[in-house]
Enzyme design. Structure first.
Site: not given
Length: 685
Positions: A30-31, A214-215, A245, A591
């Site tokens: 995503k980044t 973002d997020e 998330q 993770r």
């Protein structure tokens, strides 16, 4: 810059005008997608960097994105793109426009300690005895839902909330009078100015022609409304996030912001990033299967770019002691085989579970670092109990006595404590001896009437508890809590639930220690704790242990998740949101890069007592075991996508729900057999 992107990422990057929702699964880049899109708008389309605004939640994320974007577009532009946190944007905006609220732009930002000190002085003046953290949290909540003191006063019904409303009113008057701004004001005041000045709102929106966030799943109500104003003239808003998330509902994040994004912003284009570059397919299969049990999600399915790998492992232990030692031994083998310590981590749902890990790792000589939290014996509520126990073991321990004198609150302020301390010192006595030997009148003269009475009562309680340790040290801990009421004291705090769990964990461990060694004294127990919590001699490699919340955004080659039992993960009880618990499970699993072990035990301490536990429903929902029965949760209403159980037709998924009198008429798909059933005949799973 497009060559290194997959098809979905390229589709998101090259979208120019109109609202865009980039639904980015865990580990899906995503980044990279967000920063490449910013670089594409500037370097390929020709948008002036000054006309872009990219908002993040942390300075670290903003810094990383800024570096990535500049590496793609270079430094040839007159002004760089504005890429910062929400609150930094608010600060910049207020420096230019706070005068519109009749305030000066020379305002000073106060931090959380300043805020607490101000609240303390107001509460003291009003003679309100409430937890300061709780008051501060409520004021923050009011500001983030745009409630001013007058509205809060009108809505407050219970006495405590009426008092908080008065404190809020005085607090606001004080910071305005002194030209102060707290953290929440940076967004609240920015929104108010934009809301009250349509012409300025139009100018600002036209200036920031392209907005990226973002997020986005972590945004709250105020942040959403602010974004509405900033994009009001063009709807060129692109958000990146993952509804699966969204794990911060407890601190105000509103998952509806991402779920309903397409409803708030017209003609939204949705791009799903479903290729995961972090984990192997078996890990993703487990995460996909688990999260599909949530009904409040847009829906996506992750596939691994790395391909196949080892199956997800399960570690079944008798209790938390066996579990921690087994994990420690496995990790030691990994490290001796050449695995770097930074590639290994252990996660848990609740902080109380760290105690057994800390103890087990120490016994095995395995170094550890606790990320994003304090070690168990360093937590305030645990140190309070230890201080009480030290005073019971040695009443002349002034250091410990000073810690417990006003905890829970007994009306013994710092001034009274200082006077008492000086008096004891002058008489060459311990504080305990001074209180014990002075008459009530002498004590009142040295402190205050209320403080003197409370201190004498504390001495009586210490005498009684000391006698109980001689009579029955096992039963003593029950009498200790009934007498001191530490759990009541901590329950009122913002994070009170977690703190009470830590207290229960300590009590349970104490009882277990007595059962294993009935002849142990309080002093010996305290010495054992000191040895367990001292890691100064451990010089080996250290591995990370942390909560799942602290692990968000991180990744590890070898990962252990402990506490996979009902009541621990998922956490059950009042205020529990099963869908958010499931999203936490999804975050935990994703993770792991290649080696994932989920751990469960037959028994743990639960509310201070050892209890037999059932395996977590999440193990069954993730397709890892087949003998976990589906847990039934009753609900008052039903929606499309809900999983339900019928006594004849079994498990089915709701495809439509229509109100029918006092209940719902549901269209349910029972494995291809569709039936219309009244909701009173089914239960939510």
């Amino acid at each position: 810059m497009l060559e290194e992107l997959n098809q979905a990422q390229r589709e998101a990057v090259t979208h120019i005008d109109g609202s865009l929702l980039i639904l980015a699964g865990a580990g899906s880049g995503k980044t990279k997608t967000l920063t490449t899109r910013l670089a594409y708008l500037i370097g390929e389309v020709g948008i002036d960097p000054a006309n872009t605004l990219t908002l993040t939640f942390t300075n670290k994320a903003a810094s990383e994105m800024r570096e990535r974007a500049i590496s793609l577009i270079g430094n040839r532009y007159a002004s760089p793109p504005l890429l910062c946190t929400f609150h930094k944007f608010g600060l910049i905006f207020l420096k230019f426009h706070i005068e519109k609220l009749g305030r000066r732009n020379t305002f000073v930002i106060i931090d959380s300690d300043d805020k607490k000190r101000l609240i303390r002085s107001i509460a003291k003046e009003m003679k309100v005895d409430l937890n300061l953290s709780f008051i501060g949290s409520e004021i923050s909540k009011y500001k983030n839902t745009l409630l001013d003191p007058k509205e809060v006063t009108e809505k407050a019904e219970l006495p405590d909330y009426k008092n908080i409303a008065k404190i809020y009113e005085a607090y606001e008057a004080n910071i305005v009078e002194n030209n102060l701004v707290d953290f929440d004001d940076l967004l609240m005041l920015t929104f108010k100015i934009l809301d009250q000045h349509p012409k300025l709102r139009k100018e600002v929106s036209n200036h920031y022609q392209y907005i990226m966030v973002d997020e986005y799943q972590d945004t709250n109500e105020l942040q959403f409304k602010l974004l509405e104003h900033l994009s009001s003239e063009h709807d060129n808003i692109s958000v990146v996030g993952d509804d699966d998330q969204s794990i911060y509902g407890w601190r105000g994040a509103n998952i509806r912001n991402i779920l309903d994004f397409h409803k708030h912003f017209k003609d939204t284009k949705i791009v799903k990033l479903e290729v995961n570059y972090r984990s192997t397919q078996p890990i993703l299969d487990a995460s996909n299967a688990l999260i599909e049990h949530n009904s409040h999600r847009i829906g996506k399915k992750l596939s691994s770019h790395k391909g196949d790998g080892e199956a997800v492992k399960l570690l079944h232990s008798l209790d938390e002691g066996h579990e921690s030692r087994a994990i420690a031994k496995e990790i030691k083998e990994l490290l001796s085989s050449g695995v770097h310590q930074d590639e290994v981590a252990v996660l848990y749902r609740i902080n109380a579970l760290s105690r057994s890990l800390e103890e087990g790792f120490t016994k095995e000589g395995l170094g550890f670092k606790l990320i994003g939290g304090m070690r168990f014996y360093e937590r305030a509520e645990v140190k309070d109990i230890i201080s009480y126990f030290r005073v019971l073991s040695n009443p002349h321990d002034d250091f410990s006595f000073l810690r417990i004198a006003n905890k829970p609150k007994r009306g013994i302020g710092k001034v009274s404590i200082d006077k008492l301390h000086r008096l004891a010192y002058d008489k060459h006595l311990s504080i305990y001896q001074a209180i014990e030997t002075l008459s009530l009148k002498e004590l009142e003269k040295a402190t205050t009437k209320r403080a003197a009475t409370s201190l004498k009562k504390l001495i009586d309680d210490i005498h009684m508890l000391q006698a109980e340790t001689e009579e029955s040290i096992y039963n003593f801990v029950t009498l200790f809590e009934e007498t001191i009421k530490l759990k009541d004291h901590y329950h009122s705090l913002v994070d009170g639930y977690e703190r009470v769990l830590n207290i229960d964990e300590f009590y349970g461990y104490f009882r277990e220690s007595i059962m294993q060694n009935p002849d142990i004294t309080l002093d010996e127990f305290l010495n054992n704790i000191s040895l367990q919590s001292d890691q100064d001699e451990v010089e080996q490699d250290t591995v990370a242990i942390m909560s799942i919340h602290a692990a968000k955004g991180l990744e590890f080659e070898h990962l252990y998740v402990i506490g996979m039992e009902e009541e621990f993960f998922p956490l059950l009880g009042e205020g529990c949101n099963m869908e958010e618990e499931r999203r936490l499970g999804y975050v935990a699993i994703t993770r792991a890069k290649s080696d994932l072990t989920l751990c469960y035990v037959d028994s743990r301490f639960y509310k201070g007592r050892r209890k037999q536990l059932d395996k977590s429903r999440f193990l069954g929902e993730a397709g890892l075991i087949s003998d976990t029965a589906l847990k039934i949760t009753k609900t008052a209403d039903f929606k499309k996508g809900d999983l339900v159980k019928h006594k004849i037709f079994g498990i089915g998924r709701v495809q439509a729900a229509n109100k029918s009198g006092r209940e719902y008429k549901l269209l349910i798909n029972f494995g291809g057999n569709k039936k219309e059933i009244l909701s009173s005949f089914v239960q939510s799973v």
